[in-house]
Each structure stands twice: as structure tokens, then as C-alpha cells.
Write a protein that holds these residues in place. Structure first.
Motif, PDB file in Angstrom:
ATOM      1  N   SER A  81     -10.761   5.601   7.509  1.00 55.27           N
ATOM      2  CA  SER A  81     -10.163   6.932   7.546  1.00 55.27           C
ATOM      3  C   SER A  81      -8.815   6.933   6.841  1.00 55.27           C
ATOM      4  CB  SER A  81     -10.013   7.419   8.991  1.00 55.27           C
ATOM      5  OG  SER A  81      -9.249   6.491   9.734  1.00 55.27           O
ATOM      6  N   HIS A  82      -8.138   5.797   6.861  1.00 52.44           N
ATOM      7  CA  HIS A  82      -6.854   5.669   6.177  1.00 52.44           C
ATOM      8  C   HIS A  82      -6.766   4.282   5.557  1.00 52.44           C
ATOM      9  CE1 HIS A  82      -2.158   6.252   6.393  1.00 52.44           C
ATOM     10  NE2 HIS A  82      -2.633   6.266   5.163  1.00 52.44           N
ATOM     11  N   GLN A  83      -6.395   4.240   4.287  1.00 49.66           N
ATOM     12  CA  GLN A  83      -6.274   2.988   3.551  1.00 49.66           C
ATOM     13  C   GLN A  83      -4.889   2.931   2.912  1.00 49.66           C
ATOM     14  OE1 GLN A  83      -8.861   0.456   2.786  1.00 49.66           O
ATOM     15  NE2 GLN A  83      -7.077  -0.630   2.009  1.00 49.66           N
ATOM     16  N   VAL A  84      -4.179   1.862   3.219  1.00 46.15           N
ATOM     17  CA  VAL A  84      -2.858   1.659   2.604  1.00 46.15           C
ATOM     18  C   VAL A  84      -2.963   0.452   1.679  1.00 46.15           C
ATOM     19  CG1 VAL A  84      -0.407   1.256   2.985  1.00 46.15           C
ATOM     20  CG2 VAL A  84      -1.722   2.579   4.648  1.00 46.15           C
ATOM     21  N   THR A  85      -2.544   0.625   0.450  1.00 45.38           N
ATOM     22  CA  THR A  85      -2.722  -0.413  -0.570  1.00 45.38           C
ATOM     23  C   THR A  85      -1.484  -0.503  -1.450  1.00 45.38           C
ATOM     24  OG1 THR A  85      -5.099   0.022  -0.620  1.00 45.38           O
ATOM     25  CG2 THR A  85      -4.186  -1.119  -2.521  1.00 45.38           C
ATOM     26  N   MET A 138       0.436  -0.873  -4.927  1.00 49.28           N
ATOM     27  CA  MET A 138       0.187  -0.460  -6.311  1.00 49.28           C
ATOM     28  C   MET A 138      -0.323  -1.643  -7.127  1.00 49.28           C
ATOM     29  SD  MET A 138       2.882   1.452  -8.827  1.00 49.28           S
ATOM     30  CE  MET A 138       4.025   0.093  -8.789  1.00 49.28           C
ATOM     31  N   GLY A 139      -1.335  -1.382  -7.941  1.00 45.96           N
ATOM     32  CA  GLY A 139      -1.907  -2.434  -8.773  1.00 45.96           C
ATOM     33  C   GLY A 139      -3.102  -3.124  -8.136  1.00 45.96           C
ATOM     34  N   GLN A 140      -3.287  -2.935  -6.857  1.00 46.76           N
ATOM     35  CA  GLN A 140      -4.412  -3.551  -6.183  1.00 46.76           C
ATOM     36  C   GLN A 140      -5.671  -2.711  -6.351  1.00 46.76           C
ATOM     37  OE1 GLN A 140      -4.294  -6.659  -4.443  1.00 46.76           O
ATOM     38  NE2 GLN A 140      -2.425  -6.666  -5.658  1.00 46.76           N
ATOM     39  N   GLU A 141      -6.799  -3.363  -6.158  1.00 46.40           N
ATOM     40  CA  GLU A 141      -8.082  -2.676  -6.172  1.00 46.40           C
ATOM     41  C   GLU A 141      -8.382  -2.125  -4.784  1.00 46.40           C
ATOM     42  OE1 GLU A 141     -11.739  -4.519  -8.067  1.00 46.40           O
ATOM     43  OE2 GLU A 141     -12.286  -4.666  -5.924  1.00 46.40           O
ATOM     44  N   VAL A 142      -9.037  -0.989  -4.759  1.00 49.85           N
ATOM     45  CA  VAL A 142      -9.433  -0.426  -3.469  1.00 49.85           C
ATOM     46  C   VAL A 142     -10.861   0.109  -3.587  1.00 49.85           C
ATOM     47  CG1 VAL A 142      -8.528   1.892  -3.957  1.00 49.85           C
ATOM     48  CG2 VAL A 142      -8.692   1.100  -1.605  1.00 49.85           C
ATOM     49  N   ILE A 143     -11.607  -0.039  -2.514  1.00 47.69           N
ATOM     50  CA  ILE A 143     -12.971   0.487  -2.453  1.00 47.69           C
ATOM     51  C   ILE A 143     -13.074   1.417  -1.264  1.00 47.69           C
ATOM     52  CG2 ILE A 143     -15.420  -0.057  -2.160  1.00 47.69           C
ATOM     53  CD1 ILE A 143     -14.904  -2.739  -3.498  1.00 47.69           C
ATOM     54  N   GLY A 184     -13.252  12.383   4.948  1.00 49.27           N
ATOM     55  CA  GLY A 184     -12.272  11.923   3.974  1.00 49.27           C
ATOM     56  C   GLY A 184     -11.644  10.585   4.317  1.00 49.27           C
ATOM     57  N   THR A 185     -11.138   9.937   3.279  1.00 52.69           N
ATOM     58  CA  THR A 185     -10.316   8.734   3.425  1.00 52.69           C
ATOM     59  C   THR A 185      -8.957   9.053   2.826  1.00 52.69           C
ATOM     60  OG1 THR A 185     -12.131   7.137   3.310  1.00 52.69           O
ATOM     61  CG2 THR A 185      -9.943   6.354   2.679  1.00 52.69           C
ATOM     62  N   ARG A 186      -7.927   8.880   3.643  1.00 51.53           N
ATOM     63  CA  ARG A 186      -6.579   9.087   3.117  1.00 51.53           C
ATOM     64  C   ARG A 186      -6.106   7.795   2.486  1.00 51.53           C
ATOM     65  NH1 ARG A 186      -3.100  12.676   2.910  1.00 51.53           N
ATOM     66  NH2 ARG A 186      -4.096  14.028   4.442  1.00 51.53           N
TER      67      ARG A 186
END
Lengths: 111, 116
Positions: B9-13, B15-20, B110-112
Motif C-alpha cells: 500500500s505504501h513503498q518508500v524507496t 532515488m535511483g533504486q528499482e521498484v516493483i 493504489g500503491t503510494r
């Protein structure tokens, strides 16, 4: 180009009062039109849709919308608003299978 | 009623990293979509997917983005190297039929995505 305009950014109505949210679209062919509602922190829930036929369509939660080709409008209405209707409302038109959304109208309901 | 489900539901990443971002569409649906909503702005179409290939994509969907249906149930959106401006709510949707049909798109919650 296809577009959807929702002229009202924020509307406040009293509980029990009637509601009309405006939507105008620009589309070359017969449009497929939708209204979605988004409660805080949640996704988009379909309220109603217009594809063809009767220009007055009924949706969930007591909402209805009327398609008026001459005015390029698809306004959403509800005769008596409940506090739980406070949310953001999005009008959308389908283009090639994808949806083009308006910027949304935030509805606040006061007791 | 069947639902579209999205995780997380919430993804914190960073900058520059990959996210799925993951989505499970409604089981008998064949058309899949990703949209995004930057805070305070309107929902924008990213990509549509049918029969294991992209049907249409917007100009937002550049080479940093990709979609995949790795198995019979999941539909994923990958951002290869995230940027600050990728911070948004990402919505997955599915429908039983494609455009100009009488089957609307059903959306997940949604995913924030927050990029630091």
C-alpha cells in the motif's frame, strides 16, 4: 484532443441538500463516460457509466448522471447528500480503451 | 464482489533504486492498466496491457518503466531507476473487455510510492 473538464475544484454542501457536480468533455465520437469516487486513502470506485441508450443513468449510492450531447456534459447529481459522500469525484472519458480523467472535484459535507 | 488488489500500500524507496509495484487483477479479466496520480493532480494513464503485450502507452511511460505478467495472476509495474518525480499514487485497473465495450475498468486501492 480528448479532454475532460471539471470546473469546480471544491464544493461544500449541507447534509441533506442536493448536489450537482459538473463535467464537460471533448471527444470526437460518441463518448463512453464515467464517474468515479475516491475516498481519502482509497482507490477509485466506479459510481456509474454511460455507453449508449438512455441519457439518464443511475449509479450506486443514489447517484445519477445525465448525458447531454448538445452541451458536451455529463453532470453528476444526488438529491440528498449524506456525510459519507464526502470524497473526491472524478469524471472520465474513454479513449481507445484508456481513461482520460478530469482533475476532480472535492466534495465536503457540512452538518 | 471481486476486487483488484495492489501491494504494497505504501513503498518508500531511495532515488535511483528499482521498484516493483504489484497488482492482482480480477481473475477473469483480460485487460490490465496502470495509472498514476501525483499528489494534487489528476489521474493519468500510463500503460495498457493485453495478451502479454503492451497495447498502448502514454508519453509518461518511458524506458524507465516496464510491465510484466509473470504468472497467471500478477501484473507488475517496474521502475528501473526511480526519480523524485516518480513519487505518486499508482493505480492498477483491469477490465473484462477492451475499449468501446460495456465493461468498465475496476481499480485497486493504489500503491503510494515515495521517493527519497
Amino acid at each position: 484532443a480528448q479532454s475532460v473538464t471539471q470546473p469546480d475544484i471544491h464544493i461544500t454542501v449541507s447534509e441533506g441538500a442536493s448536489l450537482e457536480l459538473r463535467c464537460n468533455y471533448s471527444y470526437g465520437a460518441t463518448p463512453y463516460l464515467f464517474w468515479y469516487v475516491q475516498s481519502p486513502g482509497q482507490g477509485l470506485q466506479l459510481l456509474l457509466k454511460y455507453f449508449s441508450g438512455d441519457t439518464l443513468v443511475q449509479g450506486i449510492k443514489g447517484f445519477e448522471a445525465e448525458f447531454k450531447r448538445s452541451q458536451s456534459s455529463f453532470n453528476l447529481r444526488k438529491p440528498s447528500v449524506h456525510w459519507s459522500d464526502a470524497a473526491e469525484y472524478f469524471c472520465a472519458v474513454e479513449k481507445g480503451g484508456n481513461l482520460i480523467f478530469g482533475k476532480g472535484t472535492k466534495l465536503s459535507v457540512k452538518p | 464482489e471481486p476486487e483488484v488488489t495492489q501491494t504494497p500500500s505504501h513503498q518508500v524507496t531511495q532515488m535511483g533504486q528499482e521498484v516493483i509495484l504489484r497488482c492482482v487483477p480480477i481473475s477473469n479479466h483480460l485487460y490490465f492498466y496502470w495509472y498514476r496520480q501525483i499528489l494534487g493532480q489528476k489521474v493519468e494513464f500510463l500503460v495498457s496491457f493485453y495478451n502479454n503485450e503492451i497495447s498502448e502507452k502514454s508519453e509518461i511511460f518511458d524506458d524507465q518503466f516496464s510491465v510484466e505478467r509473470p504468472d497467471g495472476s500478477n501484473f507488475t509495474l517496474k521502475i528501473r531507476s526511480t526519480k523524485l518525480e516518480d513519487s505518486a499514487m499508482y493505480f492498477c485497473a483491469s477490465s473484462g473487455q477492451g475499449g468501446r465495450s460495456n465493461q468498465p475498468q475496476h481499480f485497486g486501492d493504489g500503491t503510494r510510492l515515495s521517493i527519497l
